[in-house]
Motif scaffolding. Structure first.
Motif, PDB file in Angstrom:
ATOM      1  N   UNK A   5      36.493  44.728  34.123  1.00  0.00           N
ATOM      2  CA  UNK A   5      37.472  43.882  33.445  1.00  0.00           C
ATOM      3  C   UNK A   5      38.801  43.936  34.200  1.00  0.00           C
ATOM      4  N   UNK A   6      39.205  42.790  34.709  1.00  0.00           N
ATOM      5  CA  UNK A   6      40.459  42.702  35.458  1.00  0.00           C
ATOM      6  C   UNK A   6      41.497  42.074  34.531  1.00  0.00           C
ATOM      7  N   UNK A   7      42.580  42.779  34.266  1.00  0.00           N
ATOM      8  CA  UNK A   7      43.608  42.222  33.377  1.00  0.00           C
ATOM      9  C   UNK A   7      44.102  40.858  33.872  1.00  0.00           C
ATOM     10  N   UNK A   8      44.318  39.940  32.927  1.00  0.00           N
ATOM     11  CA  UNK A   8      44.796  38.598  33.254  1.00  0.00           C
ATOM     12  C   UNK A   8      46.068  38.649  34.086  1.00  0.00           C
ATOM     13  N   UNK A   9      46.986  39.543  33.711  1.00  0.00           N
ATOM     14  CA  UNK A   9      48.257  39.636  34.425  1.00  0.00           C
ATOM     15  C   UNK A   9      48.055  39.970  35.902  1.00  0.00           C
ATOM     16  N   UNK A  10      47.068  40.801  36.180  1.00  0.00           N
ATOM     17  CA  UNK A  10      46.781  41.167  37.562  1.00  0.00           C
ATOM     18  C   UNK A  10      46.173  39.982  38.313  1.00  0.00           C
ATOM     19  N   UNK A  11      45.233  39.291  37.702  1.00  0.00           N
ATOM     20  CA  UNK A  11      44.644  38.088  38.318  1.00  0.00           C
ATOM     21  C   UNK A  11      45.731  37.062  38.619  1.00  0.00           C
ATOM     22  N   UNK A  12      46.578  36.837  37.632  1.00  0.00           N
ATOM     23  CA  UNK A  12      47.652  35.862  37.775  1.00  0.00           C
ATOM     24  C   UNK A  12      48.601  36.267  38.893  1.00  0.00           C
ATOM     25  N   UNK A  13      48.958  37.532  38.950  1.00  0.00           N
ATOM     26  CA  UNK A  13      49.863  38.003  39.991  1.00  0.00           C
ATOM     27  C   UNK A  13      49.241  37.842  41.373  1.00  0.00           C
ATOM     28  N   UNK A  14      47.969  38.156  41.489  1.00  0.00           N
ATOM     29  CA  UNK A  14      47.285  38.000  42.774  1.00  0.00           C
ATOM     30  C   UNK A  14      47.413  36.566  43.280  1.00  0.00           C
ATOM     31  N   UNK A  15      47.153  35.614  42.430  1.00  0.00           N
ATOM     32  CA  UNK A  15      47.175  34.217  42.877  1.00  0.00           C
ATOM     33  C   UNK A  15      48.584  33.737  43.210  1.00  0.00           C
ATOM     34  N   UNK A  16      49.589  34.317  42.616  1.00  0.00           N
ATOM     35  CA  UNK A  16      50.969  33.897  42.903  1.00  0.00           C
ATOM     36  C   UNK A  16      51.583  34.657  44.073  1.00  0.00           C
ATOM     37  N   UNK A  17      50.921  35.694  44.561  1.00  0.00           N
ATOM     38  CA  UNK A  17      51.485  36.531  45.612  1.00  0.00           C
ATOM     39  C   UNK A  17      51.621  35.781  46.930  1.00  0.00           C
ATOM     40  N   UNK A  18      52.655  36.143  47.680  1.00  0.00           N
ATOM     41  CA  UNK A  18      52.909  35.543  48.990  1.00  0.00           C
ATOM     42  C   UNK A  18      52.230  36.291  50.125  1.00  0.00           C
ATOM     43  N   UNK A  19      51.478  37.349  49.813  1.00  0.00           N
ATOM     44  CA  UNK A  19      50.793  38.132  50.841  1.00  0.00           C
ATOM     45  C   UNK A  19      49.310  38.235  50.494  1.00  0.00           C
ATOM     46  N   UNK A  20      48.501  38.516  51.503  1.00  0.00           N
ATOM     47  CA  UNK A  20      47.055  38.643  51.310  1.00  0.00           C
ATOM     48  C   UNK A  20      46.740  39.899  50.510  1.00  0.00           C
ATOM     49  N   UNK A  21      45.987  39.718  49.424  1.00  0.00           N
ATOM     50  CA  UNK A  21      45.629  40.827  48.547  1.00  0.00           C
ATOM     51  C   UNK A  21      44.140  40.809  48.237  1.00  0.00           C
ATOM     52  N   UNK A  22      43.580  41.996  48.065  1.00  0.00           N
ATOM     53  CA  UNK A  22      42.183  42.144  47.666  1.00  0.00           C
ATOM     54  C   UNK A  22      42.098  43.295  46.666  1.00  0.00           C
ATOM     55  N   UNK A  23      41.136  43.190  45.765  1.00  0.00           N
ATOM     56  CA  UNK A  23      40.917  44.224  44.764  1.00  0.00           C
ATOM     57  C   UNK A  23      39.430  44.568  44.783  1.00  0.00           C
ATOM     58  N   UNK A  24      39.135  45.858  44.886  1.00  0.00           N
ATOM     59  CA  UNK A  24      37.749  46.322  44.898  1.00  0.00           C
ATOM     60  C   UNK A  24      37.517  47.231  43.701  1.00  0.00           C
ATOM     61  N   UNK A  25      36.291  47.266  43.238  1.00  0.00           N
ATOM     62  CA  UNK A  25      35.921  48.169  42.154  1.00  0.00           C
ATOM     63  C   UNK A  25      35.858  49.589  42.705  1.00  0.00           C
ATOM     64  N   UNK A  26      36.319  50.540  41.914  1.00  0.00           N
ATOM     65  CA  UNK A  26      36.255  51.956  42.307  1.00  0.00           C
ATOM     66  C   UNK A  26      34.906  52.497  41.860  1.00  0.00           C
ATOM     67  N   UNK A  27      33.881  52.070  42.564  1.00  0.00           N
ATOM     68  CA  UNK A  27      32.508  52.485  42.289  1.00  0.00           C
ATOM     69  C   UNK A  27      31.784  52.538  43.625  1.00  0.00           C
ATOM     70  N   UNK A  28      30.547  53.006  43.655  1.00  0.00           N
ATOM     71  CA  UNK A  28      29.858  53.117  44.937  1.00  0.00           C
ATOM     72  C   UNK A  28      29.940  51.832  45.765  1.00  0.00           C
ATOM     73  N   UNK A  29      30.258  51.983  47.013  1.00  0.00           N
ATOM     74  CA  UNK A  29      30.418  50.952  48.035  1.00  0.00           C
ATOM     75  C   UNK A  29      31.620  50.043  47.800  1.00  0.00           C
ATOM     76  N   UNK A  30      32.391  50.262  46.777  1.00  0.00           N
ATOM     77  CA  UNK A  30      33.649  49.556  46.542  1.00  0.00           C
ATOM     78  C   UNK A  30      33.561  48.048  46.776  1.00  0.00           C
ATOM     79  N   UNK A  31      32.739  47.349  45.981  1.00  0.00           N
ATOM     80  CA  UNK A  31      32.630  45.901  46.164  1.00  0.00           C
ATOM     81  C   UNK A  31      33.912  45.179  45.763  1.00  0.00           C
TER      82      UNK A  31
END
Length: 186
Positions: A5-31
């Motif tokens: 579950x990715x908080x809406x605020x985080x999703x929204x911030x990612x899309x508005x950011x002026x820099x390249x961002x990625x988020x991975x799950x903290x689980x095996x192989x970090x997808x």
């Protein structure tokens, strides 16, 4: 893989950011679970190409020994709150670039890592003043994300000390890229 579950605020911030961002799950192989438009523009990869896969797909077959050692040390322990390292990556079209990778762990209130936050910046053909601008934007990104994450019980690890203007990294990246491009025959 069950999508975290990715908080809406985080999703929204990612899309508005002026820099390249990625988020991975903290689980095996970090997808990867989320990338933004700046990431897609930088790498040429669409969401369908990368979501559910480890970001190492950007490395192709390049060794990246030192960078991988630093990343593995960061991922495997709690001694480092964040990591910043240049790493050779490839765009979807096969074009190499030197990525200045920044990673930090996002933890829940109990201290368990929930996500890995990453920012990417192409230092291959950059100029020192642009790196300084990127550093300032990354610092602003981390500062602005902190309250939204906190409201959702997530804490970003690391300090802004990991973000240091490093013109020498640009020079190193240019040498590395020229080595990848082959000998200058002019």
């Amino acid at each position: 893989m069950e999508e975290p579950s990715i908080p809406f605020e985080l999703r929204d911030y990612f899309e508005r950011s002026n820099i390249a961002l990625a988020l991975a799950a903290a689980e095996p192989d970090n997808p990867l679970v989320l990338v933004n438009e700046k990431f897609r523009s930088l790498t040429g990869y669409a969401d369908d190409d990368v979501i559910g896969r480890n970001c190492r797909l950007l490395q192709k077959d390049v060794e990246n020994r030192e960078a991988r050692e630093r990343i593995h040390a960061f991922l495997e322990g709690d001694a480092q709150a964040s990591v910043r390292t240049p790493i050779i990556n490839f765009r979807k079209n096969g074009e190499p670039f030197v990525n200045l990778l920044y990673m930090s762990k996002l933890r829940d209130r109990s201290g368990r890592p929930r996500f890995l936050f990453a920012s990417q910046y192409d230092i291959s053909r950059s100029h020192p003043e642009r790196l300084a601008e990127y550093d300032a934007e990354l610092a602003r990104t981390l500062s602005r994300m902190t309250p939204a994450l906190s409201e959702n019980g997530i804490v970003i690890e690391g300090t802004l000390m990991a973000i240091a203007n490093a013109a020498s990294l640009i020079a190193q990246a240019k040498v590395t890229l020229s080595d990848l491009d082959g000998p200058d025959l002019s």
